[in-house]
Scaffold this motif. Structure first.
Motif, PDB file in Angstrom:
ATOM      1  N   MET A 185       0.838  -1.212   0.000  1.00  0.00           N
ATOM      2  CA  MET A 185       0.000   0.000   0.000  1.00  0.00           C
ATOM      3  C   MET A 185       0.866   1.252   0.000  1.00  0.00           C
ATOM      4  SD  MET A 185      -3.101  -0.816   2.603  1.00  0.00           S
ATOM      5  CE  MET A 185      -3.873   0.794   2.630  1.00  0.00           C
ATOM      6  N   ALA A 186       1.950   1.211   0.789  1.00  0.00           N
ATOM      7  CA  ALA A 186       2.852   2.367   0.856  1.00  0.00           C
ATOM      8  C   ALA A 186       3.453   2.623  -0.518  1.00  0.00           C
ATOM      9  CB  ALA A 186       3.962   2.117   1.879  1.00  0.00           C
ATOM     10  N   ALA A 187       3.866   1.525  -1.184  1.00  0.00           N
ATOM     11  CA  ALA A 187       4.448   1.679  -2.517  1.00  0.00           C
ATOM     12  C   ALA A 187       3.400   2.233  -3.486  1.00  0.00           C
ATOM     13  CB  ALA A 187       4.990   0.340  -2.998  1.00  0.00           C
ATOM     14  N   ALA A 188       2.173   1.675  -3.416  1.00  0.00           N
ATOM     15  CA  ALA A 188       1.121   2.097  -4.349  1.00  0.00           C
ATOM     16  C   ALA A 188       0.783   3.582  -4.180  1.00  0.00           C
ATOM     17  CB  ALA A 188      -0.120   1.237  -4.145  1.00  0.00           C
ATOM     18  N   GLN A 189       0.674   4.003  -2.930  1.00  0.00           N
ATOM     19  CA  GLN A 189       0.366   5.422  -2.703  1.00  0.00           C
ATOM     20  C   GLN A 189       1.489   6.315  -3.237  1.00  0.00           C
ATOM     21  OE1 GLN A 189      -1.217   6.664   0.984  1.00  0.00           O
ATOM     22  NE2 GLN A 189      -0.703   8.810   0.652  1.00  0.00           N
ATOM     23  N   GLY A 190       2.730   5.900  -3.004  1.00  0.00           N
ATOM     24  CA  GLY A 190       3.875   6.663  -3.501  1.00  0.00           C
ATOM     25  C   GLY A 190       3.883   6.734  -5.015  1.00  0.00           C
ATOM     26  N   ILE A 191       3.551   5.603  -5.660  1.00  0.00           N
ATOM     27  CA  ILE A 191       3.547   5.569  -7.126  1.00  0.00           C
ATOM     28  C   ILE A 191       2.524   6.571  -7.674  1.00  0.00           C
ATOM     29  CG2 ILE A 191       2.921   4.137  -9.116  1.00  0.00           C
ATOM     30  CD1 ILE A 191       4.127   1.742  -7.480  1.00  0.00           C
ATOM     31  N   LEU A 192       1.351   6.628  -7.035  1.00  0.00           N
ATOM     32  CA  LEU A 192       0.338   7.590  -7.492  1.00  0.00           C
ATOM     33  C   LEU A 192       0.873   9.015  -7.415  1.00  0.00           C
ATOM     34  CD1 LEU A 192      -3.025   6.231  -6.016  1.00  0.00           C
ATOM     35  CD2 LEU A 192      -2.205   6.144  -8.379  1.00  0.00           C
ATOM     36  N   LYS A 235       2.537   3.438   7.579  1.00  0.00           N
ATOM     37  CA  LYS A 235       2.327   3.092   6.173  1.00  0.00           C
ATOM     38  C   LYS A 235       0.838   2.943   5.922  1.00  0.00           C
ATOM     39  CE  LYS A 235       6.268   0.083   6.402  1.00  0.00           C
ATOM     40  NZ  LYS A 235       6.673  -1.307   6.327  1.00  0.00           N
ATOM     41  N   PRO A 236       0.298   3.279   4.795  1.00  0.00           N
ATOM     42  CA  PRO A 236       0.982   3.956   3.697  1.00  0.00           C
ATOM     43  C   PRO A 236       1.179   5.442   4.019  1.00  0.00           C
ATOM     44  CG  PRO A 236      -1.339   3.609   3.157  1.00  0.00           C
ATOM     45  CD  PRO A 236      -1.107   2.966   4.481  1.00  0.00           C
ATOM     46  N   PHE A 237       2.326   5.993   3.655  1.00  0.00           N
ATOM     47  CA  PHE A 237       2.594   7.392   3.972  1.00  0.00           C
ATOM     48  C   PHE A 237       2.598   8.231   2.705  1.00  0.00           C
ATOM     49  CE2 PHE A 237       6.396   4.726   4.052  1.00  0.00           C
ATOM     50  CZ  PHE A 237       7.043   5.172   2.901  1.00  0.00           C
ATOM     51  N   ASP A 238       2.433   9.515   2.918  1.00  0.00           N
ATOM     52  CA  ASP A 238       2.464  10.474   1.820  1.00  0.00           C
ATOM     53  C   ASP A 238       3.934  10.819   1.582  1.00  0.00           C
ATOM     54  OD1 ASP A 238       0.407  13.045   0.821  1.00  0.00           O
ATOM     55  OD2 ASP A 238       2.589  13.234   0.687  1.00  0.00           O
ATOM     56  N   ILE A 239       4.412  10.712   0.343  1.00  0.00           N
ATOM     57  CA  ILE A 239       5.841  10.939   0.146  1.00  0.00           C
ATOM     58  C   ILE A 239       6.226  12.405   0.385  1.00  0.00           C
ATOM     59  CG2 ILE A 239       6.240   8.913  -1.306  1.00  0.00           C
ATOM     60  CD1 ILE A 239       6.252  10.617  -3.744  1.00  0.00           C
ATOM     61  N   GLN A 240       5.273  13.301   0.221  1.00  0.00           N
ATOM     62  CA  GLN A 240       5.555  14.714   0.535  1.00  0.00           C
ATOM     63  C   GLN A 240       5.808  14.868   2.045  1.00  0.00           C
ATOM     64  OE1 GLN A 240       5.843  16.603  -2.022  1.00  0.00           O
ATOM     65  NE2 GLN A 240       4.201  16.275  -3.518  1.00  0.00           N
ATOM     66  N   ASP A 241       4.980  14.172   2.838  1.00  0.00           N
ATOM     67  CA  ASP A 241       5.170  14.218   4.300  1.00  0.00           C
ATOM     68  C   ASP A 241       6.523  13.633   4.672  1.00  0.00           C
ATOM     69  OD1 ASP A 241       2.689  15.271   4.561  1.00  0.00           O
ATOM     70  OD2 ASP A 241       1.716  13.402   5.201  1.00  0.00           O
ATOM     71  N   LEU A 242       6.855  12.522   4.010  1.00  0.00           N
ATOM     72  CA  LEU A 242       8.132  11.854   4.279  1.00  0.00           C
ATOM     73  C   LEU A 242       9.281  12.811   3.984  1.00  0.00           C
ATOM     74  CD1 LEU A 242       9.410   8.803   4.683  1.00  0.00           C
ATOM     75  CD2 LEU A 242       9.912   9.078   2.275  1.00  0.00           C
ATOM     76  N   LEU A 243       9.207  13.471   2.814  1.00  0.00           N
ATOM     77  CA  LEU A 243      10.293  14.382   2.425  1.00  0.00           C
ATOM     78  C   LEU A 243      10.377  15.572   3.381  1.00  0.00           C
ATOM     79  CD1 LEU A 243      10.147  14.314  -1.474  1.00  0.00           C
ATOM     80  CD2 LEU A 243      11.913  13.398   0.035  1.00  0.00           C
ATOM     81  N   ALA A 264      16.490   8.958  13.903  1.00  0.00           N
ATOM     82  CA  ALA A 264      15.746   7.979  13.110  1.00  0.00           C
ATOM     83  C   ALA A 264      14.325   8.428  12.810  1.00  0.00           C
ATOM     84  CB  ALA A 264      15.725   6.643  13.833  1.00  0.00           C
ATOM     85  N   LEU A 265      13.877   8.068  11.618  1.00  0.00           N
ATOM     86  CA  LEU A 265      12.466   8.175  11.271  1.00  0.00           C
ATOM     87  C   LEU A 265      11.968   6.731  11.181  1.00  0.00           C
ATOM     88  CD1 LEU A 265       9.811   9.256  10.102  1.00  0.00           C
ATOM     89  CD2 LEU A 265      10.942   9.509   7.900  1.00  0.00           C
ATOM     90  N   LEU A 266      11.074   6.355  12.095  1.00  0.00           N
ATOM     91  CA  LEU A 266      10.548   4.987  12.099  1.00  0.00           C
ATOM     92  C   LEU A 266       9.333   4.906  11.192  1.00  0.00           C
ATOM     93  CD1 LEU A 266      10.481   3.685  15.791  1.00  0.00           C
ATOM     94  CD2 LEU A 266      11.805   2.757  13.898  1.00  0.00           C
ATOM     95  N   ILE A 267       9.263   3.861  10.382  1.00  0.00           N
ATOM     96  CA  ILE A 267       8.034   3.653   9.615  1.00  0.00           C
ATOM     97  C   ILE A 267       7.463   2.290   9.987  1.00  0.00           C
ATOM     98  CG2 ILE A 267       8.439   5.182   7.650  1.00  0.00           C
ATOM     99  CD1 ILE A 267       9.648   2.856   6.185  1.00  0.00           C
ATOM    100  N   THR A 268       6.139   2.238  10.062  1.00  0.00           N
ATOM    101  CA  THR A 268       5.506   1.003  10.529  1.00  0.00           C
ATOM    102  C   THR A 268       4.117   0.838   9.936  1.00  0.00           C
ATOM    103  OG1 THR A 268       4.678  -0.158  12.464  1.00  0.00           O
ATOM    104  CG2 THR A 268       4.719   2.221  12.604  1.00  0.00           C
ATOM    105  N   GLY A 269       3.714  -0.421   9.834  1.00  0.00           N
ATOM    106  CA  GLY A 269       2.367  -0.707   9.348  1.00  0.00           C
ATOM    107  C   GLY A 269       1.360  -0.753  10.491  1.00  0.00           C
ATOM    108  N   TYR A 270       1.872  -0.732  11.700  1.00  0.00           N
ATOM    109  CA  TYR A 270       0.989  -0.945  12.841  1.00  0.00           C
ATOM    110  C   TYR A 270       1.672  -0.386  14.080  1.00  0.00           C
ATOM    111  CZ  TYR A 270      -2.182  -3.536  15.878  1.00  0.00           C
ATOM    112  OH  TYR A 270      -3.113  -3.895  16.796  1.00  0.00           O
ATOM    113  N   ALA A 271       1.259   0.807  14.508  1.00  0.00           N
ATOM    114  CA  ALA A 271       2.042   1.533  15.509  1.00  0.00           C
ATOM    115  C   ALA A 271       1.501   1.424  16.926  1.00  0.00           C
ATOM    116  CB  ALA A 271       2.124   3.000  15.112  1.00  0.00           C
TER     117      ALA A 271
END
Lengths: 355, 123
Positions: free
Chosen positions: A153-160, B104-112, B79-86
């Protein structure tokens, strides 16, 4: 005069003792007439909405019919031990455990004793515990599923988001293909998960030649084994076992075990598979000389989503165990630094003469 | 020993998640190296001593927290921790150099945004 005093004293003592225990004790004579009931019995009967005070015969108590008949039969010499019943009185449901035994005095039948224990709370607590265990297991499985599925899901959202940022057609095509792959992966994870928790819709049960199934599994992985310089051998001990089940499922169960063995021996090694029958039990042993399972992980190997592999789903052995248990069998694992032995036990249809 | 050219070490056992983080950092022109296992992650972090490590919480045999405990220079690397279940993670983060936790899933803008914040010289 003196002996009467002694009698009274003994009677008082016995009453005190019987009133101190939590079991209800009801004593009747040969005709079912009530001779004695201790405090606990009165308490239980009161909970059931039966006032004891004005009753003379066991039949008047309006007990559970089964219990009432047992007391009458006990007075005639029969014994009933550790009986269970559920009674519903005045909107209250009670779980009782009871015994009915004859009283023999001077070699003659002299009535019966009914021993009753109120187990309502214990039953409710056991149910609650079971429910908690079920919820905990479900919670653990769902947490594992969440972990797994949120990766694609993380990959899919990033791809979009990347698609939004690029106008290059070639790049967009690549991203779309990748997106589709991530969707497939989510689907695979869910399919594996559903396989794990649900029995297959139409299981085809037939007589399976375990040796044939094992051979077909080995044929599937021989190429990979050769790549890692792993020798695979099958040694059947007569009589070769036959079992009842779906050959496709058993193949899947064995394949997961064999794959694990190969992945534990990427430096080369030997996988020795042997099988046989011991009475009504068939056994198939998969013995590798790989790296073994660290002691701290041995309790977890069957747990869904438990994996130490970079590309593992953690479902392989969980699925194998589900299949084997579905066939009435069990899987046992023992492991050391010298390797791992996985043994599958199944109910066997053995033949003494087997060609 | 440390190489100033690596700004971020990515530690995730999932190739798809690693890939999307790499794509995001490429976009922002941030240099990185990636590890697929916890052990490899610790090795890379201690080798490059980057200002930031992006670490997945669930890494098979090792957890992301084990990786953080293995960092030789926790003052240097956050560290920036990423997780599917926090769930119930907060208690375990005590004394560990964790800047943020992202689900996860995260917004890549937020990540950056978190990454650039961490890499800013004053941070």
């Amino acid at each position: 005069m003196y002996s009467e005093k002694v009698n009274q004293l003994v009677k008082r003592r016995v009453t005190e003792i019987l009133d101190s225990i939590r079991h209800g004790v009801v004593v009747v004579d040969g005709k079912g007439m009530l001779l004695y009931a201790n405090k606990a019995a009165a308490g239980i009967l009161q909970k059931m909405g039966i006032p004891l005070a004005d009753k003379r015969n066991i039949a008047e108590l309006g007990l559970n019919r089964e219990m009432e008949r047992a007391v009458q039969e006990a007075a005639a010499g029969a014994s009933f031990h550790k009986q269970q019943c559920q009674v519903n009185c005045n909107g209250v449901s009670m779980h009782l455990s009871w015994d009915a035994v004859p009283i023999v005095a001077g070699g003659r039948k002299a009535g019966a004793i009914l021993l009753v224990e109120d187990e309502t709370e214990a039953v409710a607590m056991a149910r609650q515990l079971k429910e908690w265990e079920r919820l905990a297991a479900a919670g653990e499985a769902v947490a594992g599923l969440a972990h797994e599925i949120r990766n694609p899901m993380a990959a899919a959202q990033g791809i979009l988001q990347l698609l939004d940022l690029t106008d290059d057609n070639e790049q967009r095509k690549k991203l779309m293909a990748r997106f589709s792959r991530e969707l497939d992966r989510m689907n695979d994870i869910l399919t594996n998960y559903i396989d794990l928790i649900q029995p297959p819709a139409e299981e085809e049960v037939e007589l399976i030649d375990v040796l044939e199934v094992t051979k077909s599994v080995v044929a599937l992985i021989e190429g990979e084994a050769a790549l890692y310089n792993i020798g695979v051998s099958i040694r059947p001990v007569q009589p070769v076992p036959r079992v009842l089940g779906d050959p496709g499922l058993l193949k899947q169960a064995f394949l997961n075990i064999v794959k694990n063995a190969i992945e534990a021996m990427t430096e080369g090694g030997a996988l020795r598979i042997s099988m046989g029958c011991a009475g009504a039990q068939a056994w198939v042993e998969f013995k590798d000389n790989g790296s073994g399972i660290p002691p701290e992980h041995q309790d977890n190997v069957f747990r869904p989503f438990f994996t130490t592999k970079v590309a593992g789903t953690g479902l392989g052995l969980a699925l194998s165990r589900r299949i084997v248990r579905g066939m009435g069998g069990e899987i046992k694992i023992s492991s050391s630094q010298l390797g791992t032995v996985v043994t599958v036990y199944l109910p066997a249809i053995c033949q003494d003469v087997w060609r | 020993m440390s190489s100033p050219s690596v700004q971020v070490v990515i530690v995730d056992d999932d190739s798809s998640v690693r890939w999307i983080i790499e794509q995001s950092l490429d976009l922002a022109g941030i240099s990185y190296v990636s590890a697929a296992t916890g052990a490899q992650g610790i090795e890379l972090i201690n080798l490059h001593r980057p200002p930031l490590a992006i670490v997945d919480l669930k890494l098979g045999a090792m957890s992301g927290l084990d990786v953080l405990r293995g960092i030789a220079c926790p003052r240097q690397t956050k560290a920036l921790l990423i997780t599917g279940y926090a769930s119930s993670l907060r208690d375990q983060l005590k004394d560990l150099p964790v800047l943020a936790v992202m689900e996860k899933p995260f917004d890549i803008q937020d990540l950056l945004r978190v990454v650039e914040e961490a890499l800013r010289p004053s941070a």
